[in-house]
Write an enzyme that holds these catalytic residues in place. Structure first.
Site, PDB file in Angstrom:
ATOM      1  N   HIS A   1     -22.927  -0.921  17.030  1.00  0.00           N
ATOM      2  CA  HIS A   1     -24.099  -1.781  16.806  1.00  0.00           C
ATOM      3  C   HIS A   1     -25.269  -1.444  17.730  1.00  0.00           C
ATOM      4  CE1 HIS A   1     -21.116  -3.866  14.581  1.00  0.00           C
ATOM      5  NE2 HIS A   1     -20.672  -4.648  15.538  1.00  0.00           N
TER       6      HIS A   1
ATOM      7  N   ASP B   1     -21.558  -0.740   9.392  1.00  0.00           N
ATOM      8  CA  ASP B   1     -21.914  -1.318  10.685  1.00  0.00           C
ATOM      9  C   ASP B   1     -22.736  -2.551  10.301  1.00  0.00           C
ATOM     10  OD1 ASP B   1     -23.381  -2.133  12.928  1.00  0.00           O
ATOM     11  OD2 ASP B   1     -23.076  -0.182  13.845  1.00  0.00           O
ATOM     12  N   HIS B   2     -22.139  -3.738  10.414  1.00  0.00           N
ATOM     13  CA  HIS B   2     -22.794  -4.893   9.792  1.00  0.00           C
ATOM     14  C   HIS B   2     -24.146  -5.211  10.434  1.00  0.00           C
ATOM     15  CE1 HIS B   2     -21.077  -7.305  13.073  1.00  0.00           C
ATOM     16  NE2 HIS B   2     -21.924  -8.258  12.744  1.00  0.00           N
TER      17      HIS B   2
ATOM     18  N   ILE C   1       0.811  -1.230   0.000  1.00  0.00           N
ATOM     19  CA  ILE C   1       0.000   0.000   0.000  1.00  0.00           C
ATOM     20  C   ILE C   1       0.840   1.274   0.000  1.00  0.00           C
ATOM     21  CG2 ILE C   1      -2.065  -0.980   1.070  1.00  0.00           C
ATOM     22  CD1 ILE C   1      -1.070   0.290   3.688  1.00  0.00           C
TER      23      ILE C   1
HETATM   24  C1  BG6 Z   1     -18.210  -7.297  15.777  1.00  0.00           C
HETATM   25  C2  BG6 Z   1     -17.440  -7.240  17.067  1.00  0.00           C
HETATM   26  O1  BG6 Z   1     -18.377  -6.011  15.232  1.00  0.00           O
HETATM   27  O2  BG6 Z   1     -19.479  -7.868  16.034  1.00  0.00           O
HETATM   28  C3  BG6 Z   1     -17.296  -8.620  17.667  1.00  0.00           C
HETATM   29  O3  BG6 Z   1     -16.147  -6.696  16.797  1.00  0.00           O
HETATM   30  C4  BG6 Z   1     -18.652  -9.258  17.840  1.00  0.00           C
HETATM   31  O4  BG6 Z   1     -16.628  -8.575  18.911  1.00  0.00           O
HETATM   32  C5  BG6 Z   1     -19.413  -9.192  16.533  1.00  0.00           C
HETATM   33  O5  BG6 Z   1     -18.458 -10.601  18.226  1.00  0.00           O
HETATM   34  C6  BG6 Z   1     -20.836  -9.654  16.737  1.00  0.00           C
HETATM   35  O6  BG6 Z   1     -21.445  -9.764  15.495  1.00  0.00           O
HETATM   36  P1  BG6 Z   1     -22.578 -10.832  15.247  1.00  0.00           P
HETATM   37  O7  BG6 Z   1     -23.025 -10.557  13.845  1.00  0.00           O
HETATM   38  O8  BG6 Z   1     -21.932 -12.164  15.426  1.00  0.00           O
HETATM   39  O9  BG6 Z   1     -23.616 -10.549  16.290  1.00  0.00           O
END
Ligand code: BG6
Length: 508
Positions: A251, A188-189, A97
């Site tokens: 989250h 933010d998944h 990079i």
């Molecule tokens: C992540 C965190 O963003 O989300 C982790 O860094 C956590 O620590 C995870 O375990 C939880 O995601 P999910 O989708 O498994 O609830």
């Protein structure tokens, strides 16, 4: 995803993934892109270019990916013919990079791709790397004029977005000096999860909830995101982060925003995001007194989970043996606006807890006057709306009903909407939704810069207080428990208790 733009859906796209040999790429990104391909969402003209220093050829890299797909894709083992069709669009660029040649080569790839596709493609730079590399990558993209097409060029940033308010501001400033806000996709998944997206549908596609969705009818709200997992190989990262930075800043506050927001005028990205930022700005600021009364931190000690002995947090790999990092946090918030005045929001999250489950419970006020005799109401329970995000995907409304029989006896029953019973087939993974959104240019499910800063601003007083005062009680909960006793007291002092959903399968 909102406002599907059909023309954009099939628009030629070239994805560059910085951090191409990392876990995120092999476990989440490539399986998600492959599933989008299988479901017909990927454009005909596409290229996925993983960037990294390992000396992979395209063929070797594809072989490695196939092993990961077989292990991590929600569809399980890949169909070889489909994989062959997909993987010929996947390339590996051996790159550093910090070297100009990396970006010169990217420019050449874009040029070649454009000629083949016959049109200027979407160019997506996915930064699946540690935050310390963001600066070098974005500056080089700017220097090589790879970010100037504001319409078609996008950058995707993974969390953590900053370590505190100041670093988040600096990162925003730096990104915004190169990209415009509409090019920046902060992931933010949680926002891509089906059940989380459904909160908006539930609230704003039904007329029956809105009239009761306020302080007149709701007594309190709980958001509980607990995990059985410990650190695995993430101890080094986590010890710098802790539960507040890892889960609450992003989250869990996003879940709170979806529950508490006002109805947006439309489903346009900025309308939704404006209403969410309003919530963050309405949350009562924490005074030193509030921090003492309304926050709890915890750290796990060793214990047994499902028959296996697990180490305490301080014994985990990569963790300082005297660490003061919290692996559990519980907080009572108030949202100071007309809708929510006086309604407590209790949030909790923790690692190595008794169950892995994410559940939002909305508890309604009791009936104003009870007409039933006391023997009829022994198992009385106020109405609750329970949104289970995972592992069970469901929404249940708990109401009182008469038990069949000759006597008038009431007990709580569930009116249940269960994804498994209602829909057939797999639900897409969060990353599928979010990657498709980056391709079609929909930012609704991504964090805007001001949102991220507002969330940090809110939590800084707590983080600073905790950092300045070592906990003398750590570790204070054992693995496989529901967290420290003080977290029970936090909610019990108001006359409530943490709600847990009995789970059929709590394994993750
Ligand atoms: C992540 C965190 O963003 O989300 C982790 O860094 C956590 O620590 C995870 O375990 C939880 O995601 P999910 O989708 O498994 O609830």
């Amino acid at each position: 995803m909102s406002e599907l733009e059909d023309s954009a859906k099939a628009h030629p796209t070239i994805f560059f993934i910085f951090g191409g040999t990392g876990d995120l790429t092999s476990r989440k990104l490539i399986p998600a892109l492959f599933n989008l391909f299988l479901d017909g969402w990927m454009p005909e003209h596409m290229a996925i270019v993983a960037m990294g220093r390992t000396n992979f050829t395209d063929e070797k890299f594809r072989e490695e990916l196939l092993k990961d797909i077989n292990q991590f894709s929600r569809r399980g083992k890949a169909d070889q013919a489909q994989w062959d069709k997909f993987s010929k669009h996947v390339y590996f660029q051996v790159s550093d990079i910090n070297q100009s040649s990396t970006y010169v080569e990217q420019a050449e790839r874009i040029q070649k791709f454009t000629a083949e596709a016959g049109t200027a493609p979407n160019v997506i730079y996915y930064l699946a790397v540690a935050p310390r590399f963001f600066g070098a990558i974005t500056e080089n993209l700017a220097k090589h004029k790879l970010a100037i097409d504001a319409e078609r060029t996008r950058i995707v940033i993974e969390k953590p977005f900053g370590h505190d308010l100041q670093s988040a501001k600096e990162l925003n400033k730096q990104l915004c000096s190169i990209f415009s806000e509409r090019q920046i996709y902060r992931i933010d998944h949680y926002l891509g999860k089906e059940t989380v997206q459904n909160i908006l549908a539930f609230r704003f596609a039904n007329s029956i909830f809105e009239p009761v969705w306020n302080r007149n009818n709701i007594e309190h709200i709980q958001i509980s995101v607990t995990e059985q997992l410990g650190m695995g190989n993430r101890g080094g990262y986590y010890d710098e982060a802790g539960a507040m930075r890892d889960m609450i800043q992003n989250h869990i506050l996003q879940l709170l925003c979806l529950i508490a927001m006002e109805p947006p005028v439309s489903f346009k990205a900025d309308e939704v995001r404006n209403r969410k930022v309003d919530v963050l700005n309405s949350i009562r600021k924490f005074t030193p007194e509030d921090i003492k009364k309304n926050t709890v931190r915890g750290q796990y000690s060793k214990g047994w989970i499902e028959g296996k002995e697990v180490p305490g947090y301080r014994e985990e790999n990569g963790v300082n043996p005297e660490s003061n990092t919290e692996t559990f946090a519980a907080i009572k918030f108030f949202v100071d606006n007309w809708r929510w005045h006086g309604v407590p929001f209790y949030l909790r999250t923790g690692k190595r807890m008794h169950q892995s489950s994410s559940v939002i419970t909305i508890q309604f006020k009791d009936v104003p006057h009870l007409i039933f005799p006391s023997e009829a109401v022994e198992s009385w329970q106020q109405n609750r709306l329970i949104i289970s995000i995972q592992p069970e995907m469901s929404v249940r409304l708990q109401v009182q009903a008469k038990r069949p029989g000759l006597e008038m006896t009431l007990n709580p029953v569930d009116m249940l909407f269960d994804y498994n019973g209602t829909y057939t087939g797999d639900t897409p993974e969060a990353y599928e939704t979010l990657l498709l959104d980056t391709m079609i240019g929909d930012q609704t499910l991504f964090m805007r810069g001001d949102q991220v800063e507002a969330a940090w601003e809110l939590l800084m007083p707590i983080l600073n207080t905790w950092a300045g005062k070592k906990s003398l009680s750590f570790p204070n909960y054992s693995a496989d428990s529901w967290g420290p006793e003080t977290a029970e007291a936090l909610i019990a002092q108001d006359g409530f208790h943490w709600f847990t959903l009995p789970l059929k399968n709590t394994k993750k």
